[in-house]
Design a protein around this motif. Structure first.
Motif, short mmCIF file in Angstrom:
data_model
loop_
_atom_site.label_atom_id
_atom_site.label_comp_id
_atom_site.label_asym_id
_atom_site.label_seq_id
_atom_site.Cartn_x
_atom_site.Cartn_y
_atom_site.Cartn_z
N ASN A 180 27.64 35.03 47.95
CA ASN A 180 26.49 34.16 48.19
C ASN A 180 26.25 34.10 49.70
O ASN A 180 27.00 33.45 50.44
CB ASN A 180 26.78 32.77 47.63
N ILE A 202 36.62 30.38 44.74
CA ILE A 202 35.67 30.78 45.79
C ILE A 202 35.02 32.14 45.52
O ILE A 202 34.08 32.53 46.22
CB ILE A 202 36.32 30.83 47.20
N PRO A 246 32.71 33.55 43.55
CA PRO A 246 31.25 33.71 43.60
C PRO A 246 30.66 33.44 44.99
O PRO A 246 29.63 34.00 45.35
CB PRO A 246 30.74 32.67 42.59
N LEU A 247 31.35 32.59 45.77
CA LEU A 247 30.84 32.27 47.11
C LEU A 247 30.96 33.46 48.06
O LEU A 247 30.24 33.55 49.05
CB LEU A 247 31.60 31.07 47.70
N LEU A 248 31.87 34.38 47.74
CA LEU A 248 32.03 35.58 48.58
C LEU A 248 30.75 36.41 48.60
O LEU A 248 30.50 37.17 49.54
CB LEU A 248 33.18 36.46 48.04
#
Lengths: 223, 425
Positions: A114, A108, A110-112
Motif C-alpha cells: 500500500n 503488516i 498488505p501494508l507492504l
C-alpha cells in the motif's frame, strides 16, 4: 445498494484441452454493500473458484463482474493487484499465515504493498487493528507457536489492516473446533455490523446462521 | 525500505543455499579475474604495437651464437666478447640488407636503478631507447614533453617520469638518482623531459630472455616494485663520474620494411634466407601476440578447466536456487500476490535477490584480486585493469540473465489461483 454484480460468469480450467473443467457455468448474482453472505456447496462445486474471481485472484473465462460499479473482469493484472490490496481482505482456512514470522509481521503484509502507508506507520496501524481484535499481546510471537484460533484472528487482523470494503473468507473455521469457530464467526459478524461486506465460502451449514443470506452452488451453478 | 524488508525476508529463508551459491560465484570470479590479469598483461604489448608505427615492422631473433654476450659498448671498449659483438654487428648489417628491409632498430633491455639508497626503493628503467629509427616508430603515451628529447644529452641524463612522480618532479626539474656501477653507488643528475600518461606500467620493448620465441620472452613488460617510482631513461653509464651515453643492445631487433604489413610470403622468404645463413628468425608481432595468448591458455589449462567447471556448477546452481526459492517461498509469494503485490514487483524482488547473490561475491572477488596484486611483490605477469571490470561485469550479466530466464520460466503462468492450487497439492 449493490456492491458486487456478477452476470453469466463462466470459468473453464484448461480451456480447449482434453483436461478441460467447467468450474462455473453461468453464475449471475448480486451482493449488497454491508451484506454477510454464505456461499455453500459440496467440494468441487465451484464455490472457491467463485470466491477467487470475486477476490480478483483469477479471471473469469466469460461473463461480467462489477465491483462497486467497476467492471473488474477485464482489468489488467496490476489493477487487480491494487483492488486486492485496497478493497479486499482475505481470510483462508489454513493457508496464508506465514508461520516463520511474528504475528505483527503477518498483519503488516498488505501494508507492504500500500503505497499510501509509510514504512514508519505500518507497525502503528497493525497494532491498532490487533488491539481492536484483542490480539496485541500476540504481536511479537511467532505464528507457528499460536493456536488455530489465534492464527485465524491474526489472519482477520491482516485482512482488516488496509480497511477494505469486503472480507472474503474461504472455510475460515475449517481447522477449528466448535467453540473457536463460533468466536471467529462472531468476530466476522461484528465486522459486518461495522459495515464490512463479508462473504464466507463453506460447506458447513452451521455457518449460515451467522449470515444474512446463503447461496448454494452445485456443479458450478446456483441451486 | 519495504522492498528491502521483502528481499531480506526471502533471502534469509534460503540462507544456506545462498551462501553455497555465493561461494561458488566468488571462486569462479576469482579464477577468471586472475586469468584476466594475465591476459591484460599481454594486452599492454598489443596496445603498444597497435598505437606505434609498427605495422611495417617485424622482429628479428638472432641465432643463439649471437646472444650469449651482448653487453655495453662505450666508446671503443666493449664489456663483452669483441668477437661476438663484431659477428653480431655483421649479422645485423646483413639483415638490414635483406629485400625490402629499409632499417633496423634496437632497444636496450631494462636496467636496475637504485632510486634512494636510504629507503632502498628502486625502479627499473623501463624503456631505454637510443635508436632514432625506433624512437620515431614507437608510441609512448606522454602527458607532457617529447619522447624525442630522450636523445638529447644536455649535461644531465634525460628522464621520463610517471604521473605520480611528476607531482614532485615536474617537467624541466632536476633530481639526483643513485645508480650502481662497478659495485659502487653514484649520484647521477637527471632532467625530467617527459611525463607518462600511464602511471603504473612501462615497457621494455623488446628484451628479456631470448632463448624462446614466445612474446613474453621478447616483449618484456614489468610493473615496478614501487609504482610511484619508476622512470624512463636512455642508456647511460659513468666514466670517472662523468655521464656518458653508451650503446647497449638487446640481441633481438626490429626490422622496418617498405609498405604496410609483411606478407607471409615475404616473411617466409626472409626466414628461409636467415636460416640458410644461420643468422636467426623473423617473427611478426601478430604471431608473437597469438603465441603469448596461446601460452597463457596452455600454462593455465587446469586453472581454466576449474573455472569452467565452477562456472557450470554455479550457473546450474543459480537456476536451482530460483527453483528452490519458488518452492520454499511459494506460500509467501502467494500471500504477497494475494495482498496486492503485482507481477512486475515480484519479478523486481526476485531479480534484486539474484543481483545481490551475484554482485556481492563478484565485487569481493574483484577487490581481492586488486588488493592481492597491489600487495604481491612479484606481479610481473599480472595486471589489474579495465579487463577485470569487463570480465566481472560479463560474468554478472550472464548470471543475472540466466536467473532472469529461470524466474520468467517459473512464473510464465501468471495465474495466482493456479499458484495457490499448486501449493495445495
Amino acid at each position: 445498494m449493490t456492491y458486487i454484480q456478477i452476470h453469466d460468469l463462466h470459468k473453464i480450467y484448461n480451456h480447449n484441452t482434453p483436461e478441460q473443467i467447467h468450474a462455473l457455468k453461468g453464475i449471475s448474482m448480486s451482493i449488497d454493500k454491508g451484506e454477510m453472505l454464505a456461499i455453500m456447496g459440496p467440494s468441487g462445486s465451484g464455490k472457491s473458484t467463485l470466491l477467487n474471481i470475486i477476490g480478483c485472484l483469477d479471471y473469469p473465462t466469460d461473463g461480467k463482474y462489477f465491483l462497486d460499479g467497476q467492471l473488474v473482469s477485464s482489468l489488467k493484472q496490476n489493477m487487480l493487484a491494487k483492488i486486492r490490496n485496497k478493497q479486499v481482505g482475505f481470510v483462508l482456512q489454513d493457508f496464508g499465515i506465514l508461520n516463520d514470522r511474528r504475528a505483527i509481521e503477518n498483519v503488516i503484509t498488505p501494508l507492504l504493498f500500500n503505497k499510501s502507508v509509510k514504512w514508519s506507520d505500518m507497525e502503528r496501524r497493525a497494532y491498532k487493528i490487533m488491539e481492536k481484535l484483542e490480539i496485541s499481546k500476540l504481536a511479537k510471537r511467532l505464528t507457528r507457536n499460536l493456536s488455530g484460533g489465534e492464527k485465524q484472528r491474526v489472519a482477520i487482523a491482516r485482512a482488516m489492516v488496509n480497511e477494505p470494503e469486503i472480507i472474503l473468507a474461504d472455510e475460515p473455521t475449517g481447522a477449528l473446533d466448535t467453540r473457536l469457530s463460533d468466536e471467529i464467526l462472531s468476530l466476522l459478524q461484528k465486522l459486518n455490523r461495522e459495515g464490512k461486506t463479508v462473504i464466507i465460502v463453506t460447506h458447513n451449514p452451521n455457518i449460515s446462521k451467522y449470515c444474512n443470506r446463503t447461496l448454494n452452488i452445485v456443479d458450478g451453478m446456483i441451486a | 525500505m519495504k522492498n528491502l524488508y521483502i528481499i531480506c525476508k526471502g533471502m534469509w529463508k534460503n540462507k544456506g543455499s545462498i551462501i553455497v551459491l555465493m561461494t561458488q560465484i566468488m571462486l569462479m570470479c576469482l579464477i577468471f579475474n586472475i586469468l584476466s590479469t594475465k591476459f591484460a598483461y599481454v594486452n599492454q604489448s598489443r596496445k603498444m604495437i597497435k598505437t606505434s608505427k609498427l605495422d611495417n615492422a617485424v622482429l628479428f631473433m638472432p641465432a643463439e651464437r649471437f646472444c650469449n654476450l651482448i653487453g655495453e659498448k662505450t666508446g671503443n671498449t666493449y664489456g663483452g666478447s669483441e668477437d661476438i659483438y663484431n659477428s653480431y654487428y655483421e649479422m645485423k648489417t646483413s639483415i638490414a640488407g635483406y629485400q625490402d628491409i629499409t632499417a633496423v632498430g634496437t632497444v636496450h633491455a631494462g636496467m636496475g636503478l637504485v632510486w634512494d639508497t636510504e629507503q632502498q626503493e628502486y625502479a627499473l628503467a623501463g624503456f631505454q631507447v637510443y635508436d632514432t629509427v625506433l624512437l620515431e616508430s614507437l608510441f609512448l603515451p606522454l602527458r607532457e614533453g617529447k619522447l624525442r628529447d630522450l636523445l638529447t644529452a644536455n649535461g644531465t641524463v634525460p628522464l621520463i617520469v610517471s604521473s605520480p612522480l611528476s607531482k614532485m618532479y615536474g617537467l624541466g626539474s632536476q633530481m639526483d638518482v643513485t645508480i650502481g656501477h662497478n659495485e659502487e653507488l653514484y649520484k647521477v643528475k637527471t632532467t625530467v623531459i617527459g611525463v607518462l600518461q600511464n602511471n603504473y606500467c612501462y615497457y621494455t620493448f623488446p628484451g628479456g630472455n631470448i632463448d624462446s620465441i614466445l612474446l613474453s620472452d621478447l616483449v618484456e613488460k614489468r610493473i615496478s616494485h614501487s609504482r610511484d617510482f619508476f622512470c624512463i631513461l636512455p642508456p647511460f653509464g659513468l666514466d670517472d663520474d662523468n655521464i656518458i651515453q653508451f650503446t647497449a643492445e638487446d640481441p633481438s631487433f626490429i626490422c622496418f620494411f617498405e609498405g604496410k604489413g609483411p606478407t607471409d610470403f615475404l616473411v617466409d622468404q626472409w626466414n628461409n634466407q636467415a636460416e640458410t645463413e644461420g643468422l636467426g628468425k623473423f617473427i611478426t608481432f601478430e604471431d608473437m601476440d597469438s603465441r603469448e595468448r596461446k601460452q597463457i591458455i596452455i600454462g593455465n589449462r587446469s586453472f581454466i578447466s576449474l573455472g569452467l567447471i565452477v562456472a557450470l556448477i554455479s550457473l546450474i546452481g543459480i537456476s536451482g536456487y530460483n527453483i528452490l526459492q519458488m518452492l520454499k517461498n511459494r506460500q509467501e509469494i502467494v500471500v504477497y500476490l494475494m495482498h496486492g503485490m503485482d507481477w512486475p514487483h515480484l519479478f523486481f524482488v526476485e531479480m534484486a535477490c539474484n543481483a545481490i547473490i551475484v554482485l556481492l561475491p563478484a565485487v569481493v572477488a574483484l577487490g581481492a584480486v586488486k588488493v592481492g596484486i597491489s600487495a604481491a611483490e612479484n606481479t610481473d605477469t599480472m595486471l589489474y585493469g579495465p579487463l577485470n571490470l569487463i570480465v566481472t561485469s560479463g560474468i554478472c550479466a550472464a548470471y543475472i540473465l540466466v536467473s532472469m530466464v529461470t524466474v520468467l520460466l517459473l512464473y510464465r503462468d501468471r495465474s495466482l489461483s493456479s499458484l495457490m492450487r499448486r501449493d495445495e497439492k
